[in-house]
Design an enzyme around this catalytic site. Sequence first.
Site, short mmCIF file in Angstrom:
data_model
loop_
_atom_site.label_atom_id
_atom_site.label_comp_id
_atom_site.label_asym_id
_atom_site.label_seq_id
_atom_site.Cartn_x
_atom_site.Cartn_y
_atom_site.Cartn_z
N HIS A 60 0.78 -1.20 -0.08
CA HIS A 60 0.17 0.01 0.09
C HIS A 60 0.98 1.50 -0.01
CE1 HIS A 60 -3.32 2.59 1.70
NE2 HIS A 60 -3.98 2.00 0.69
N LYS A 101 3.32 4.19 -1.15
CA LYS A 101 3.30 5.30 -2.28
C LYS A 101 4.65 5.97 -2.28
CE LYS A 101 -1.23 4.63 -1.90
NZ LYS A 101 -1.87 4.17 -0.71
N ASP A 122 17.18 9.53 -8.57
CA ASP A 122 18.54 9.81 -8.50
C ASP A 122 18.98 9.74 -7.16
OD1 ASP A 122 18.69 10.02 -11.30
OD2 ASP A 122 18.54 11.93 -11.47
N HIS A 178 -9.09 11.04 1.09
CA HIS A 178 -8.12 9.91 0.88
C HIS A 178 -6.78 9.97 1.58
CE1 HIS A 178 -5.56 6.86 -1.44
NE2 HIS A 178 -6.68 6.27 -1.24
N LYS A 180 -3.86 10.93 4.56
CA LYS A 180 -3.44 10.09 5.80
C LYS A 180 -2.31 10.96 6.39
CE LYS A 180 -4.11 6.63 2.46
NZ LYS A 180 -5.45 6.65 2.47
N ASP A 213 0.83 19.64 17.97
CA ASP A 213 1.65 20.95 18.43
C ASP A 213 1.85 21.78 17.29
OD1 ASP A 213 0.80 20.33 21.09
OD2 ASP A 213 2.72 19.42 21.43
#
Length: 428
Positions: free
Chosen positions: A140, A142, A147, A319, A321, A326
């Site tokens: 899952h 991404k 380089d 979608h 996350k 603080d």
Amino acid sequence: MSSPPMDKADVEHLSTTPPIREPGVVDVEYGWQGNNRLELLENGEAYFPRVFEAMRQATTEILLETFIVFEDKVGDELQEVLIAAAQRGVRITASLDGFGCGELSTGYLTALSEAGVRIQIFDPAPKHLGIRTNWFRRLHRKIVVVDGTIAFIGGINFSADHLADFGPEAKQDYSVEVQGPAVADIHHFALLQSGRPARAKYWWQRRTQRRSELAFTDHDGQVRLVYRDNGEHPTDIEEVYRQVLRSAQRRVVIANAYFFPGYRLLREIRNAARRGVDVRLILQGQPDMLAAKLAARMTYDYLLKSGVQIYEYCDRPLHGKVALVDEDWSTVGSSNLDPLSLSLNLEANVLIRDRAFNRDLFERLEDLSNNHCKVMSTEKSPRGRVWHMTVGFLVFHFLRHFPAWAGWLPAHKPRLKPFSHSAGSDTR
């Protein structure tokens, strides 16, 4: 016209190819790295141009891990950019999830492979009666590293539904661009998934590393990579959330697409609010999966009664996350706060200590909650008769444990396998 999706013969060939390795079993932890330059990228409008431009400028290497690639305008541009890079001699490894990328045609993958792109499919499986069965233990993450000098990590897949012109179902999401010393850790982690060896840390070194999470400093630009696997790091991301919630003093903002954590994390959220911390949750109000909304709402009464503020984002599917604590701690990544992400999927987040980044993320989430959300209250929270509460209790525990039960099935042992465009060769 595109080729049809991989059929049973394609998948059987992939499944019988000797595995590169089983991912997610390397015991390595990454520490804080300072002096990084960070940029928050909101939605595909900001993310895709930056990623594709970095790939177009690549001279030596591109590493890509993603859950979803669709054959739409975004997937087509990704294919075009990777083929062009491979043709000018850039080494490219693309690790794709077998479920999320299960609809990619053999023609799409073959064009990449023939150009020299090394393609790895995580847990490929054929359909049975037209239904994909490899639901659990997904790749899952991404991640893109170019380089070894620039990295992107977050929740955005390579699909057009991350762009506003997709319509009402376009997703609201985030990623972060990292340049600086932390890229070496992200690069190293991505290479590990192809089998690069790494020295394991002893238990006391891991404990010291986790304790350092609470040791806030005055230095900005700090980044630390954390990940969840099914080997030595099954709870690292959840533990980080619990630690920073315990240390929170002023505010906590969590924006998460699929919110259904376990009791320990729920308790830390509640406790933070009880001791006077301004705790806000931004959750799905217009979900791409109705079950996600229903599951999240089972937690509302428990949290609202303790002073947690809950906002449902209703413009389009959320979608993201992301979270902040603080004025100087943030996280961006692929991990939801639900059983799949916290118990089964392979996930990766970056932790960030940077006031400017924290402020930017806070202002964007503040705009989201103030102008695009509805505020939930105890009156709006679902409640009812005793039988409602009983059913809710049973459903809560079923959903919490069902992914783990499914993961015990003996037939399911995920592997990362190479795709080859001819029966007699592979891309290793």
